[in-house]
Design an enzyme around this catalytic site. Structure first.
Site, PDB file in Angstrom:
ATOM      1  N   GLU A  56      35.689  10.588  15.804  1.00 59.30           N
ATOM      2  CA  GLU A  56      36.004   9.675  14.685  1.00 59.30           C
ATOM      3  C   GLU A  56      34.884   8.663  14.471  1.00 59.30           C
ATOM      4  O   GLU A  56      34.606   8.259  13.348  1.00 59.30           O
ATOM      5  CB  GLU A  56      37.363   8.988  14.936  1.00 59.30           C
ATOM      6  CG  GLU A  56      38.505   9.982  14.757  1.00 59.30           C
ATOM      7  CD  GLU A  56      39.751   9.679  15.572  1.00 59.30           C
ATOM      8  OE1 GLU A  56      39.871   8.561  16.110  1.00 59.30           O
ATOM      9  OE2 GLU A  56      40.608  10.583  15.677  1.00 59.30           O
TER      10      GLU A  56
ATOM     11  N   GLU B 267      36.392  17.784  23.232  1.00 60.45           N
ATOM     12  CA  GLU B 267      37.408  17.568  22.214  1.00 60.45           C
ATOM     13  C   GLU B 267      37.050  18.350  20.945  1.00 60.45           C
ATOM     14  O   GLU B 267      36.317  17.842  20.078  1.00 60.45           O
ATOM     15  CB  GLU B 267      37.501  16.082  21.856  1.00 60.45           C
ATOM     16  CG  GLU B 267      37.952  15.206  23.001  1.00 60.45           C
ATOM     17  CD  GLU B 267      38.698  13.968  22.497  1.00 60.45           C
ATOM     18  OE1 GLU B 267      39.843  13.779  22.917  1.00 60.45           O
ATOM     19  OE2 GLU B 267      38.148  13.228  21.671  1.00 60.45           O
TER      20      GLU B 267
ATOM     21  N   GLY C  90      44.539  15.351  16.711  1.00 61.75           N
ATOM     22  CA  GLY C  90      45.541  14.787  15.803  1.00 61.75           C
ATOM     23  C   GLY C  90      46.184  15.806  14.873  1.00 61.75           C
ATOM     24  O   GLY C  90      46.867  15.438  13.923  1.00 61.75           O
TER      25      GLY C  90
ATOM     26  N   GLY D 273      45.317  11.149  22.674  1.00 61.50           N
ATOM     27  CA  GLY D 273      45.446  10.201  21.574  1.00 61.50           C
ATOM     28  C   GLY D 273      46.909   9.907  21.280  1.00 61.50           C
ATOM     29  O   GLY D 273      47.565   9.130  21.970  1.00 61.50           O
ATOM     30  N   GLY D 274      47.437  10.552  20.253  1.00 66.31           N
ATOM     31  CA  GLY D 274      48.794  10.284  19.758  1.00 66.31           C
ATOM     32  C   GLY D 274      49.862  10.225  20.844  1.00 66.31           C
ATOM     33  O   GLY D 274      50.709   9.326  20.842  1.00 66.31           O
TER      34      GLY D 274
ATOM     35  N   ASN E 105      43.824   7.225  24.671  1.00 65.00           N
ATOM     36  CA  ASN E 105      42.980   6.611  23.641  1.00 65.00           C
ATOM     37  C   ASN E 105      43.918   6.116  22.549  1.00 65.00           C
ATOM     38  O   ASN E 105      44.425   6.917  21.759  1.00 65.00           O
ATOM     39  CB  ASN E 105      41.997   7.665  23.102  1.00 65.00           C
ATOM     40  CG  ASN E 105      41.228   7.164  21.885  1.00 65.00           C
ATOM     41  OD1 ASN E 105      41.242   5.968  21.577  1.00 65.00           O
ATOM     42  ND2 ASN E 105      40.560   8.080  21.194  1.00 65.00           N
ATOM     43  N   TRP E 106      44.123   4.814  22.535  1.00 70.84           N
ATOM     44  CA  TRP E 106      45.087   4.255  21.568  1.00 70.84           C
ATOM     45  C   TRP E 106      44.506   4.115  20.164  1.00 70.84           C
ATOM     46  O   TRP E 106      45.227   3.746  19.237  1.00 70.84           O
ATOM     47  CB  TRP E 106      45.591   2.902  22.063  1.00 70.84           C
ATOM     48  CG  TRP E 106      46.598   2.994  23.175  1.00 70.84           C
ATOM     49  CD1 TRP E 106      47.166   4.147  23.670  1.00 70.84           C
ATOM     50  CD2 TRP E 106      47.169   1.915  23.921  1.00 70.84           C
ATOM     51  NE1 TRP E 106      48.052   3.844  24.674  1.00 70.84           N
ATOM     52  CE2 TRP E 106      48.074   2.480  24.849  1.00 70.84           C
ATOM     53  CE3 TRP E 106      47.005   0.530  23.908  1.00 70.84           C
ATOM     54  CZ2 TRP E 106      48.815   1.691  25.743  1.00 70.84           C
ATOM     55  CZ3 TRP E 106      47.739  -0.246  24.795  1.00 70.84           C
ATOM     56  CH2 TRP E 106      48.634   0.332  25.702  1.00 70.84           C
ATOM     57  N   LYS E 107      43.213   4.337  20.011  1.00 68.30           N
ATOM     58  CA  LYS E 107      42.577   4.214  18.690  1.00 68.30           C
ATOM     59  C   LYS E 107      42.961   2.865  18.062  1.00 68.30           C
ATOM     60  O   LYS E 107      43.075   1.880  18.781  1.00 68.30           O
ATOM     61  CB  LYS E 107      42.963   5.406  17.807  1.00 68.30           C
ATOM     62  CG  LYS E 107      42.717   6.739  18.537  1.00 68.30           C
ATOM     63  CD  LYS E 107      42.814   7.947  17.668  1.00 68.30           C
ATOM     64  CE  LYS E 107      42.552   9.202  18.510  1.00 68.30           C
ATOM     65  NZ  LYS E 107      42.513  10.428  17.729  1.00 68.30           N
TER      66      LYS E 107
ATOM     67  N   HIS F 245      33.146   9.314  20.327  1.00 72.92           N
ATOM     68  CA  HIS F 245      34.342  10.003  19.832  1.00 72.92           C
ATOM     69  C   HIS F 245      34.054  10.578  18.436  1.00 72.92           C
ATOM     70  O   HIS F 245      33.331   9.965  17.647  1.00 72.92           O
ATOM     71  CB  HIS F 245      35.519   9.025  19.766  1.00 72.92           C
ATOM     72  CG  HIS F 245      36.820   9.710  19.497  1.00 72.92           C
ATOM     73  ND1 HIS F 245      37.197  10.074  18.227  1.00 72.92           N
ATOM     74  CD2 HIS F 245      37.810  10.114  20.329  1.00 72.92           C
ATOM     75  CE1 HIS F 245      38.378  10.684  18.298  1.00 72.92           C
ATOM     76  NE2 HIS F 245      38.764  10.712  19.561  1.00 72.92           N
TER      77      HIS F 245
END
Ligand code: PGA
Length: 241
Positions: free
Chosen positions: A98, A165, A171, A225-226, A9-11, A96
């Site tokens: 976020e 999650e 993160g 993610g990161g 997930n590159w956001k 998600h």
């Protein structure tokens, strides 16, 4: 059969040029990755077009990070299933944390987005998970079950991925213990009528903890993610031992 699915997930990261640069390195590092596993990259909307061309003929699947429930209309800033399938998107993240936290997504809109994805033949990755305060108050099970019940109304379990999650692990570098993630994912599975739904773990998945996570019997993959932003690091993750 439950499929192993590892998704990045590159956001809100990577321009088109940066996305292509990543692919050039990443594609050359997959010879040893389990053939039966699905590898997915969820880029920003702006990179989907160039990613799709570059992924033509590759085993990597393209994913989006959201989808609207209507096919068209006055929904500024949103994107529809037709727009995504035209580019060759086959997965999308839905719900998600976020999106829920910063953009007002509710279990009801998550449900609408899941159904829209499925009606376009796009496989949604539904994210669920508790906050730190909810975990500390011993509400994890109740929160997750409630999110699932509301999100999954009239959703086809044959074309669905779930990602557990825990929000406090996203993160933060504070990964959920692999055995604890395994326990909650087992609980999620126990709520589903279809036992073949792939359930991922997400939240500070890194090259140095992926092996332990993937060794857990209930965990069918990861939403990363990161650590998916760097090609060599994400390659190590999909080449988990
Ligand atoms: P993280 O993000 O791997 O950077 O913790 C996971 C996610 O938000 O899906």
């Amino acid at each position: 059969m439950r499929k192993i699915i590892i998704a990045g997930n590159w956001k809100m990261h990577k321009t088109q040029a940066e996305s292509l640069e990543f692919l050039q390195i990443f594609k050359s590092k997959l010879e040893n990755a389990n053939e039966a596993m699905e590898i997915v990259l969820c880029s920003a909307f702006t990179s989907l077009g160039v990613m799709s061309k570059s992924l033509h003929g590759s085993r990597i699947k393209l994913g989006a990070q959201n989808i609207h429930w209507e096919d068209k209309g006055a929904y500024t800033g949103e994107i529809s299933g037709d727009m995504l399938t035209e580019i060759g998107v086959s997965y999308t993240i839905v719900g998600h944390s976020e999106r829920r936290q910063y953009f007002g997504e509710t279990d009801e809109t998550v449900n609408l987005r899941l159904k829209a994805a499925q009606s376009h033949g796009i496989r949604p990755i539904l994210c669920v998970g508790e906050t730190k305060a909810q975990r500390d108050a011993s509400q994890t099970e109740q929160i997750v079950i409630n999110q699932l019940q509301k999100a999954l109304v009239d959703v086809d379990l044959n074309n669905l991925v779930i990602a557990y999650e825990p929000i406090w692990a996203i993160g933060t570098g504070d990964t959920c213990q692999a055995t604890e993630a395994n326990r909650v994912i087992g609980l999620i599975r126990s709520q589903l009528d279809n036992k073949n739904v792939s359930i991922q773990y997400g939240g500070s998945v890194k090259a140095n903890n992926i092996d332990e996570i993937m060794a857990q019997p209930e965990i069918d993959g990861a939403l990363v993610g990161g650590a998916s932003l760097d090609a060599a690091t994400f390659a190590r993750i999909v080449n988990y031992q």
